[in-house]
Design a protein around this motif. Structure first.
Motif, PDB file in Angstrom:
ATOM      1  N   ALA A  32       0.963  -0.787   0.034  1.00  0.00           N
ATOM      2  CA  ALA A  32       0.140  -0.346  -0.152  1.00  0.00           C
ATOM      3  C   ALA A  32       1.293   1.158   0.277  1.00  0.00           C
ATOM      4  N   PRO A  33       0.768   2.391  -0.519  1.00  0.00           N
ATOM      5  CA  PRO A  33       1.187   3.579  -0.693  1.00  0.00           C
ATOM      6  C   PRO A  33       0.646   3.680   0.782  1.00  0.00           C
ATOM      7  N   LEU A  34       1.968   4.904   0.617  1.00  0.00           N
ATOM      8  CA  LEU A  34       2.490   5.466   2.447  1.00  0.00           C
ATOM      9  C   LEU A  34       1.679   7.199   2.674  1.00  0.00           C
ATOM     10  N   ALA A  35       1.006   7.539   3.223  1.00  0.00           N
ATOM     11  CA  ALA A  35       0.595   9.205   3.429  1.00  0.00           C
ATOM     12  C   ALA A  35       2.529   9.700   3.728  1.00  0.00           C
ATOM     13  N   ASP A  36       1.620  11.169   4.184  1.00  0.00           N
ATOM     14  CA  ASP A  36       3.099  12.016   4.506  1.00  0.00           C
ATOM     15  C   ASP A  36       2.676  11.618   6.526  1.00  0.00           C
ATOM     16  N   GLU A  37       4.002  11.383   6.834  1.00  0.00           N
ATOM     17  CA  GLU A  37       4.237  10.607   8.216  1.00  0.00           C
ATOM     18  C   GLU A  37       3.348  12.014   8.617  1.00  0.00           C
ATOM     19  N   SER A  38       4.321  13.054   9.155  1.00  0.00           N
ATOM     20  CA  SER A  38       4.278  14.049   9.579  1.00  0.00           C
ATOM     21  C   SER A  38       2.033  14.908   9.585  1.00  0.00           C
ATOM     22  N   GLU A  39       2.070  14.236   8.472  1.00  0.00           N
ATOM     23  CA  GLU A  39       0.349  14.726   8.144  1.00  0.00           C
ATOM     24  C   GLU A  39      -0.453  14.017   8.938  1.00  0.00           C
ATOM     25  N   THR A  40       0.030  12.339   9.157  1.00  0.00           N
ATOM     26  CA  THR A  40      -0.983  11.022   9.403  1.00  0.00           C
ATOM     27  C   THR A  40      -1.162  11.735  11.266  1.00  0.00           C
ATOM     28  N   ALA A  41       0.189  12.075  11.758  1.00  0.00           N
ATOM     29  CA  ALA A  41       0.678  12.146  13.509  1.00  0.00           C
ATOM     30  C   ALA A  41      -0.619  13.326  13.668  1.00  0.00           C
ATOM     31  N   ALA A  42      -0.174  14.343  12.602  1.00  0.00           N
ATOM     32  CA  ALA A  42      -1.019  15.948  13.099  1.00  0.00           C
ATOM     33  C   ALA A  42      -2.263  15.305  13.063  1.00  0.00           C
ATOM     34  N   TYR A  43      -2.681  14.528  12.500  1.00  0.00           N
ATOM     35  CA  TYR A  43      -4.578  14.277  12.190  1.00  0.00           C
ATOM     36  C   TYR A  43      -4.966  13.785  12.871  1.00  0.00           C
ATOM     37  N   TRP A  44      -4.617  12.205  13.711  1.00  0.00           N
ATOM     38  CA  TRP A  44      -4.278  11.408  14.907  1.00  0.00           C
ATOM     39  C   TRP A  44      -4.070  12.524  15.993  1.00  0.00           C
ATOM     40  N   ARG A  45      -3.272  13.010  15.862  1.00  0.00           N
ATOM     41  CA  ARG A  45      -3.371  13.521  17.144  1.00  0.00           C
ATOM     42  C   ARG A  45      -4.044  14.138  18.230  1.00  0.00           C
ATOM     43  N   GLY A  46      -4.898  14.211  18.897  1.00  0.00           N
ATOM     44  CA  GLY A  46      -5.694  14.710  19.943  1.00  0.00           C
ATOM     45  C   GLY A  46      -7.092  14.144  19.014  1.00  0.00           C
ATOM     46  N   SER A  47      -7.443  13.674  18.466  1.00  0.00           N
ATOM     47  CA  SER A  47      -8.549  13.880  17.906  1.00  0.00           C
ATOM     48  C   SER A  47      -8.753  13.108  18.738  1.00  0.00           C
ATOM     49  N   PRO A  48     -10.723  12.899  18.578  1.00  0.00           N
ATOM     50  CA  PRO A  48     -11.476  12.156  19.268  1.00  0.00           C
ATOM     51  C   PRO A  48     -10.936  10.356  19.135  1.00  0.00           C
ATOM     52  N   LEU A  49     -10.954   9.722  17.784  1.00  0.00           N
ATOM     53  CA  LEU A  49     -10.337   8.805  17.869  1.00  0.00           C
ATOM     54  C   LEU A  49      -9.204   8.188  18.373  1.00  0.00           C
ATOM     55  N   GLU A  50      -8.017   8.905  18.318  1.00  0.00           N
ATOM     56  CA  GLU A  50      -6.975   8.504  19.291  1.00  0.00           C
ATOM     57  C   GLU A  50      -7.165   8.827  20.943  1.00  0.00           C
TER      58      GLU A  50
END
Length: 411
Positions: free
Chosen positions: A53-71
C-alpha cells in the motif's frame, strides 16, 4: 470452520478472481455485488502486481491523529484492543474516513505479515490505492464488511481474511473511519465480523462527545472536572480526567449517590444497594470509605453525598429523550444499566431506562436509530417490525439490515 470447506471457498474465490483479471468474465453469480464493483474500481486504478500500500505523509498522519476523538477513544481501550490482537494473533487497525491507517497493533506473526505490505500507520487502504479490501468496503458502505482470500483484488493479501466495521461519532453519527481485524484465510471464523462490530462499539463508547454539538462535553471524561460515570452497557468511572479502578459494588454505590444528589442516609443507601440481603452496615461503610479515598475526600457523610460535579450517561439519555431527540438518545445508550446488578434500586432504574428508550423508538422508529438499537437488543423484534412497517414501500439502506436482524431473531 472445517478446513475442507475453507479450502473449497478459497479455491472458488481464486477461480473467480482469475476469470475476472484474465478474461473479464461476467461474475454476477460467482461473487458478491460489492466485491465485483470494487474489483472493477480497482482494475481501473492499479495493477494486480502491486506490492504494498502507498504511504501517506508521516507528519500529516501524525497531526491528524494527535488529539482526535479516535485517538482519545483508542487510548482508553488500547489494552483491550492489544489483548484481542495478541490472543487471536490478529492485526487490528483503525483508519480515518479516507481509509488511511491511523493506529495499528498486531500479534507476533500477523505484525510481520502486515509490515511487508504497508499495513501500518500511514498506509492507504482505499481500493483505488491497493485494491479491494474490507477496510474500504466498510468505509464506502458504512456497514460491516468481510473480504476473504482472493476476494481481495491484490494478490499480496490473497492469504488474508479481513473483517471491518465503521466507527461513528457517538452523538452526531458522523462516520470517522473503520476498525479492521485481519488474519490468515485458514483461520477464518464465523465470529470474525461480530468481533469487529464489538470492537467498534467499544471504541465508540470510549469516544468523547463531538465538540460544537448541543450535548458535547457532557460525558467527556478526559477534560471535564468532577465525576463522570458510564454505566449503560459498560462500567467506567472517571474523576478529574483519570479513570478509577473500582469493583462492581463500589460502582453501584457511586451510581446510586450520583442519582441522589440530595444525599442518602447510611440505612437508606444500604436498602438501595443490598435490598433484603444479609449484609452488615459495616460492609457498606468500608465500600464508602474506599470511594471517599478514591475521590479525594469529596464524599460527605450524614447524609452520604457527592460534593463535586457529576455527569452520567443515564442522565444524558433521559435528557435527550425528554427533548424528543430519539436518535441522539439511542446513540448515547450503550445498553442495559450495569447488567446483572442485584441492587434492587439499580435494577428498577435499568428497567426504567430500557423501557423509555424502547417506547421512544416504538413511537418514532427512526431507521438509523433502530439499526443501532437492534445491535444492543437483537431479539426485540417489535421495534424492528415497527420500523419496517413505517418504511414499507420506501427504499432505505436500513431495510436489508433490519430484515436480516428480524430473520436472525426468528430462527
Amino acid at each position: 470452520m472445517p478446513r475442507g470447506e475453507l479450502q473449497t471457498r478459497r479455491t472458488d474465490a481464486v477461480r473467480a478472481w482469475t476469470a475476472f483479471v484474465e478474461h473479464g468474465d461476467d461474475l454476477a453469480s460467482l461473487v458478491r455485488p460489492e466485491i465485483l464493483t470494487s474489483w472493477t474500481r480497482s482494475e481501473a486504478a492499479i495493477s494486480t502486481d502491486v506490492r504494498e500500500a502507498p504511504l501517506a505523509d508521516e507528519s500529516e498522519t501524525a497531526a491528524y491523529w494527535r488529539g482526535s476523538p479516535l485517538e482519545t477513544a483508542v487510548e482508553r481501550v488500547e489494552a483491550e484492543l492489544r489483548r484481542t490482537a495478541e490472543d487471536g494473533d490478529l492485526v487490528v487497525a483503525v483508519t480515518d474516513p479516507e481509509t488511511r491507517i491511523l493506529w495499528t497493533y498486531g500479534g507476533r506473526v500477523m505484525r510481520r505479515k502486515a509490515e511487508t505490505v504497508n499495513f501500518v500507520v500511514g498506509g492507504r487502504w482505499d481500493d483505488e490505492s491497493v485494491g479491494t479490501n474490507a477496510l474500504d468496503l466498510a468505509n464506502r458502505t458504512a456497514t460491516p464488511a468481510m473480504v476473504f482470500s482472493a476476494e481481495h483484488y491484490a494478490p499480496i493479501v490473497h492469504n488474508w481474511v479481513c473483517w471491518a466495521a465503521p466507527l461513528h461519532d457517538p452523538v452526531t453519527g458522523t462516520q470517522l473511519g473503520v476498525i479492521d481485524i485481519s488474519t490468515t484465510w485458514d483461520r477464518t471464523h464465523p465470529i470474525g465480523l461480530a468481533t469487529a462490530r464489538v470492537l467498534a462499539r467499544l471504541i465508540e463508547t470510549a469516544m468523547p462527545l463531538s465538540h460544537g454539538h448541543p450535548v458535547a462535553g457532557v460525558l467527556d471524561e478526559a477534560t471535564d472536572p468532577g465525576l463522570v460515570l458510564r454505566v449503560l452497557g459498560t462500567a467506567e468511572t472517571w474523576f478529574d480526567g483519570q479513570r478509577l479502578l473500582l469493583n462492581r459494588r463500589q460502582t453501584e454505590v457511586l451510581t446510586l449517590l450520583a442519582m441522589h444528589p440530595e444525599g442518602l442516609s447510611l440505612e437508606h443507601l444500604h436498602a438501595l444497594v443490598y435490598g433484603d440481603q444479609a449484609v452488615t452496615l459495616s460492609t457498606l461503610k468500608a465500600e464508602v470509605s474506599h470511594l471517599r479515598a478514591a475521590l479525594g475526600g469529596q464524599l460527605a457523610s450524614r447524609p452520604y453525598r457527592l460534593t463535586m460535579p457529576v455527569q452520567t450517561d443515564v442522565d444524558l439519555v433521559l435528557s435527550l429523550l425528554r427533548g424528543g431527540r430519539v436518535g441522539a438518545a439511542v446513540e448515547a445508550y450503550g445498553g442495559d444499566l450495569l447488567p446483572g446488578t442485584n441492587s434492587p434500586a439499580l435494577a428498577e432504574l435499568a428497567e426504567y431506562v430500557a423501557v423509555a428508550v424502547r417506547e421512544a423508538l416504538l413511537a418514532d422508529p427512526q431507521p438509523d436509530a433502530v439499526v443501532r438499537y437492534s445491535e444492543l437488543a437483537p431479539y426485540d423484534t417489535e421495534v424492528v417490525e415497527a420500523c419496517l412497517h413505517r418504511l414499507s414501500g420506501t427504499p432505505h439502506p436500513a431495510v436489508p439490515l433490519l430484515k436480516g436482524r428480524l430473520a436472525a431473531a426468528q430462527r
